[in-house]
Scaffold this motif. Structure first.
Motif, PDB file in Angstrom:
ATOM      1  N   ARG A 125       8.918  -0.383   8.613  1.00  0.00           N
ATOM      2  CA  ARG A 125       9.921   0.221   7.724  1.00  0.00           C
ATOM      3  C   ARG A 125       9.379   1.506   7.115  1.00  0.00           C
ATOM      4  NH1 ARG A 125      14.041   1.083   7.715  1.00  0.00           N
ATOM      5  NH2 ARG A 125      14.479   1.126   5.485  1.00  0.00           N
ATOM      6  N   ARG A 126       8.089   1.528   6.784  1.00  0.00           N
ATOM      7  CA  ARG A 126       7.498   2.758   6.249  1.00  0.00           C
ATOM      8  C   ARG A 126       7.600   3.901   7.247  1.00  0.00           C
ATOM      9  NH1 ARG A 126       1.813   0.281   3.802  1.00  0.00           N
ATOM     10  NH2 ARG A 126       2.569  -0.249   1.707  1.00  0.00           N
ATOM     11  N   MET A 127       7.643   3.563   8.530  1.00  0.00           N
ATOM     12  CA  MET A 127       7.778   4.572   9.579  1.00  0.00           C
ATOM     13  C   MET A 127       9.237   4.901   9.876  1.00  0.00           C
ATOM     14  SD  MET A 127       4.833   3.446  12.308  1.00  0.00           S
ATOM     15  CE  MET A 127       3.113   3.847  12.002  1.00  0.00           C
ATOM     16  N   GLY A 128      10.159   4.234   9.194  1.00  0.00           N
ATOM     17  CA  GLY A 128      11.567   4.544   9.359  1.00  0.00           C
ATOM     18  C   GLY A 128      12.316   3.694  10.359  1.00  0.00           C
ATOM     19  N   TYR A 129      11.693   2.647  10.885  1.00  0.00           N
ATOM     20  CA  TYR A 129      12.364   1.808  11.881  1.00  0.00           C
ATOM     21  C   TYR A 129      13.290   0.790  11.216  1.00  0.00           C
ATOM     22  CZ  TYR A 129       9.306   3.534  15.596  1.00  0.00           C
ATOM     23  OH  TYR A 129       8.659   4.344  16.503  1.00  0.00           O
ATOM     24  N   ALA A 130      14.365   0.455  11.924  1.00  0.00           N
ATOM     25  CA  ALA A 130      15.252  -0.626  11.510  1.00  0.00           C
ATOM     26  C   ALA A 130      14.634  -1.939  11.979  1.00  0.00           C
ATOM     27  CB  ALA A 130      16.634  -0.444  12.122  1.00  0.00           C
ATOM     28  N   VAL A 131      14.416  -2.859  11.040  1.00  0.00           N
ATOM     29  CA  VAL A 131      13.711  -4.103  11.351  1.00  0.00           C
ATOM     30  C   VAL A 131      14.542  -5.292  10.880  1.00  0.00           C
ATOM     31  CG1 VAL A 131      11.597  -5.441  11.058  1.00  0.00           C
ATOM     32  CG2 VAL A 131      11.489  -2.933  11.051  1.00  0.00           C
ATOM     33  N   THR A 132      14.759  -6.233  11.786  1.00  0.00           N
ATOM     34  CA  THR A 132      15.354  -7.519  11.432  1.00  0.00           C
ATOM     35  C   THR A 132      14.290  -8.590  11.614  1.00  0.00           C
ATOM     36  OG1 THR A 132      17.595  -6.881  12.071  1.00  0.00           O
ATOM     37  CG2 THR A 132      17.104  -9.233  12.034  1.00  0.00           C
ATOM     38  N   LEU A 133      14.100  -9.397  10.592  1.00  0.00           N
ATOM     39  CA  LEU A 133      13.093 -10.454  10.640  1.00  0.00           C
ATOM     40  C   LEU A 133      13.781 -11.797  10.451  1.00  0.00           C
ATOM     41  CD1 LEU A 133       9.608 -10.487   9.010  1.00  0.00           C
ATOM     42  CD2 LEU A 133      11.205 -12.337   8.504  1.00  0.00           C
ATOM     43  N   VAL A 134      13.451 -12.753  11.293  1.00  0.00           N
ATOM     44  CA  VAL A 134      14.013 -14.096  11.188  1.00  0.00           C
ATOM     45  C   VAL A 134      12.887 -15.094  11.003  1.00  0.00           C
ATOM     46  CG1 VAL A 134      14.069 -14.370  13.708  1.00  0.00           C
ATOM     47  CG2 VAL A 134      15.478 -15.849  12.274  1.00  0.00           C
ATOM     48  N   SER A 135      13.086 -16.021  10.056  1.00  0.00           N
ATOM     49  CA  SER A 135      12.032 -16.995   9.788  1.00  0.00           C
ATOM     50  C   SER A 135      12.619 -18.234   9.132  1.00  0.00           C
ATOM     51  CB  SER A 135      10.967 -16.385   8.871  1.00  0.00           C
ATOM     52  OG  SER A 135       9.967 -17.331   8.550  1.00  0.00           O
ATOM     53  N   ASP A 136      12.031 -19.366   9.442  1.00  0.00           N
ATOM     54  CA  ASP A 136      12.365 -20.621   8.791  1.00  0.00           C
ATOM     55  C   ASP A 136      11.409 -20.821   7.622  1.00  0.00           C
ATOM     56  OD1 ASP A 136      13.669 -22.940   8.325  1.00  0.00           O
ATOM     57  OD2 ASP A 136      12.748 -24.084   9.948  1.00  0.00           O
ATOM     58  N   TRP A 137      11.821 -21.604   6.622  1.00  0.00           N
ATOM     59  CA  TRP A 137      10.956 -21.879   5.490  1.00  0.00           C
ATOM     60  C   TRP A 137       9.886 -22.892   5.875  1.00  0.00           C
ATOM     61  CZ3 TRP A 137      11.039 -19.048   1.187  1.00  0.00           C
ATOM     62  CH2 TRP A 137      12.205 -18.342   0.876  1.00  0.00           C
ATOM     63  N   ARG A 138       8.735 -22.774   5.263  1.00  0.00           N
ATOM     64  CA  ARG A 138       7.676 -23.767   5.434  1.00  0.00           C
ATOM     65  C   ARG A 138       8.209 -25.134   5.006  1.00  0.00           C
ATOM     66  NH1 ARG A 138       1.952 -23.747   5.487  1.00  0.00           N
ATOM     67  NH2 ARG A 138       2.047 -21.486   5.530  1.00  0.00           N
TER      68      ARG A 138
ATOM     69  N   PRO B 166      15.596   2.639  17.946  1.00  0.00           N
ATOM     70  CA  PRO B 166      15.295   1.302  18.462  1.00  0.00           C
ATOM     71  C   PRO B 166      15.374   0.256  17.359  1.00  0.00           C
ATOM     72  CG  PRO B 166      13.300   2.615  18.296  1.00  0.00           C
ATOM     73  CD  PRO B 166      14.432   3.543  18.030  1.00  0.00           C
ATOM     74  N   GLN B 167      15.911  -0.896  17.690  1.00  0.00           N
ATOM     75  CA  GLN B 167      15.998  -2.018  16.766  1.00  0.00           C
ATOM     76  C   GLN B 167      14.832  -2.962  17.036  1.00  0.00           C
ATOM     77  OE1 GLN B 167      18.802  -2.091  14.492  1.00  0.00           O
ATOM     78  NE2 GLN B 167      18.852  -0.003  15.334  1.00  0.00           N
ATOM     79  N   ILE B 168      14.102  -3.310  15.997  1.00  0.00           N
ATOM     80  CA  ILE B 168      12.920  -4.153  16.163  1.00  0.00           C
ATOM     81  C   ILE B 168      13.206  -5.536  15.588  1.00  0.00           C
ATOM     82  CG2 ILE B 168      10.480  -4.435  15.613  1.00  0.00           C
ATOM     83  CD1 ILE B 168      10.293  -1.388  15.469  1.00  0.00           C
ATOM     84  N   LEU B 169      12.895  -6.550  16.370  1.00  0.00           N
ATOM     85  CA  LEU B 169      13.120  -7.938  15.978  1.00  0.00           C
ATOM     86  C   LEU B 169      11.765  -8.603  15.755  1.00  0.00           C
ATOM     87  CD1 LEU B 169      15.184 -10.219  15.595  1.00  0.00           C
ATOM     88  CD2 LEU B 169      15.019 -10.660  18.060  1.00  0.00           C
ATOM     89  N   VAL B 170      11.538  -9.100  14.553  1.00  0.00           N
ATOM     90  CA  VAL B 170      10.288  -9.775  14.195  1.00  0.00           C
ATOM     91  C   VAL B 170      10.593 -11.254  13.999  1.00  0.00           C
ATOM     92  CG1 VAL B 170       8.385  -9.922  12.549  1.00  0.00           C
ATOM     93  CG2 VAL B 170       9.392  -7.692  13.083  1.00  0.00           C
ATOM     94  N   LEU B 171       9.849 -12.108  14.698  1.00  0.00           N
ATOM     95  CA  LEU B 171      10.013 -13.549  14.562  1.00  0.00           C
ATOM     96  C   LEU B 171       8.866 -14.090  13.719  1.00  0.00           C
ATOM     97  CD1 LEU B 171      10.945 -14.482  18.265  1.00  0.00           C
ATOM     98  CD2 LEU B 171      12.424 -13.640  16.420  1.00  0.00           C
ATOM     99  N   GLY B 172       9.161 -14.484  12.479  1.00  0.00           N
ATOM    100  CA  GLY B 172       8.128 -15.027  11.606  1.00  0.00           C
ATOM    101  C   GLY B 172       7.906 -14.170  10.377  1.00  0.00           C
ATOM    102  N   ALA B 173       7.900 -14.821   9.189  1.00  0.00           N
ATOM    103  CA  ALA B 173       7.753 -14.090   7.931  1.00  0.00           C
ATOM    104  C   ALA B 173       6.483 -14.485   7.192  1.00  0.00           C
ATOM    105  CB  ALA B 173       8.964 -14.334   7.030  1.00  0.00           C
TER     106      ALA B 173
END
Length: 446
Positions: free
Chosen positions: A36-49, A17-24
């Protein structure tokens, strides 16, 4: 868009499964690294403050960053400052707090994410849809996909109608550069219509934030906010003690909501809310980063259960939801009790609703052994949300599973069945007896 709790995606077990995280922020970063420690593929998208800021954090925030694997972020969170408190007409020197430069901290969070193998994309989500998989369209036209969505965009995350809001509150952050240098310091002071927090960094950067009632404050238009805040600083004893004369001049101002908000539903079969996107607290009730980490540290285990053991989906969702709600109420009551310490303005418009919200329930309930009971509740066990017998008490409504590895339910059951304490503890390690006895006495057992 907030995903509906009724939406569900079947993740094919033929691929990961691909996991999408909104916010850094801290919550999104802690969740992504835990996954990631559990081995999942994670894509994270975030804008700068989009503006500079500083925050005061406690030692427990540093401990949380360390536990979450945010070592680089932890490395920039170690500027200790002496803290003055002027509240209810009294001036006190409190224990120190750590001043956190959010620009440096946010950069370090991204470095932690990259080091952990998270795919980090800089951008702002324009639209979020779901058609079999989640699709996040960014401002630059790029489209990201995920089987599971983590909403971690803080107060910018879309909110459902079923949300709980505290008294409407606004904070005005002012920042300026002083030519003066000195040891880092911070202070907080109560005002007749709100309160102010202020900090000075060693390099001369200065921050002052006033928090007011959003509905009652007679604020001028945006163009006049700088002079309005400067006039407020000229009346402040705390400002005179912490800053030089430059503090009396207009400065750059950023207005933002600081209303306490519980988002309502915070978990679904294929989505989860964490951090301020799940619950945003009044800044007086506790450090925002700590509450963000509090809800995010459990998230990877909840998500792992939702994805890999769907038969436990309802249990995992209940675990996350209950803990978010209890954390929110705990922080809200902490803030209420701080507000109640200010008695000079107890009848004033700003203070009255905040000294009564969210309820009148005491932060800590009186011990009552007769009310102690054993129930089956969701717990975290070896990387999964599982179910176990826990001890529910007046002060621990979600239940206590064990103390340093010693399960409490068998002990309480034995005592309630008429066994003596020695007999109830007979199969427990001898070195744990004193600890369990103390806990039982705290619950009213005699």
């Amino acid at each position: 868009m907030r995903p509906s709790s009724g939406l569900s995606v079947e993740v094919s077990m033929s691929r990961d499964p691909q996991i999408l995280v909104l916010g850094a922020g801290p919550a999104g970063a802690a969740t992504a690294i835990g996954l990631r420690r559990m081995g999942y593929a994670v894509t994270l998208v975030s804008d700068w403050r989009r503006f500079d800021a500083v925050e005061g954090v406690s030692q427990r925030v540093l401990d949380g960053l360390r536990h979450a694997g945010l070592g680089l972020a932890l490395g920039v969170a170690t500027v200790a400052a002496a803290r003055q408190v002027q509240w209810n007409g009294e001036r006190m020197q409190m224990n120190q707090e750590f001043l956190l430069d959010r620009a440096r901290f946010d950069r370090a969070l991204r470095e932690d994410l990259l080091c952990a193998g998270v795919n980090v994309i800089h951008g702002r989500v324009r639209e979020l849809t779901q058609d079999g998989r989640y699709q996040a369209q960014l401002d630059d036209g790029q489209v990201l996909h995920g089987d599971f969505l983590v909403e971690a965009r803080g107060r910018q995350a879309p909110l459902p109608a079923s949300r709980l809001r505290g008294p409407e509150t606004v904070s005005l952050l002012n920042l300026w550069q002083s030519t003066a240098r000195g040891a880092p310091a911070s202070a907080v002071e109560s005002l007749d219509d709100g309160w102010a927090w202020m900090a000075r960094l060693a390099d001369g950067r200065c921050y002052w934030q006033i928090t007011l009632d959003a509905s009652a404050a007679s604020l001028p238009g945006k163009a006049a906010l700088g002079e309005y805040c400067a006039a407020r600083r000229r009346q402040s004893a705390g400002v005179a003690q912490l800053f030089d004369a430059q503090a009396l001049e207009p400065a750059q101002v950023h207005a933002r909501s600081s209303t306490a908000i519980l988002a309502g539903a915070c978990a679904g079969a294929d989505w989860l809310r964490v951090g301020d996107a799940a619950m945003a607290v009044d800044p007086l009730s506790g450090n925002g980063i700590f509450q963000s980490l509090s809800s995010a540290l459990q998230a990877p285990v909840v998500i792992n259960t939702l994805l890999r053991r769907p038969e436990r989906s309802a249990l995992a969702q209940r675990f996350h939801q209950q803990r978010v709600e209890q954390l929110f109420l705990r922080f809200a009551r902490t803030g209420r009790d701080f507000y109640r310490l200010e008695q000079r303005h107890a009848d004033a418009g700003f203070w009255v609703p905040r000294q009564r919200w969210p309820d009148d329930q005491a932060m800590h309930q009186a011990a009552n052994w007769q009310a102690v009971r054993v129930e089956r509740r969701p717990v975290l066990r070896e990387g999964w949300v599982d179910e176990a017998e826990v001890v529910v008490t007046a002060d621990q409504p979600l239940g206590v599973w064990h103390l340093q590895g010693v399960e409490l339910a068998p002990v309480v059951r034995a005592l309630q069945a008429g066994s003596g304490l020695v007999e109830a503890l007979a199969d427990k390690p001898e070195q744990a007896h004193a600890m369990v006895r103390r806990w039982l006495l705290e619950q009213g057992y005699r």
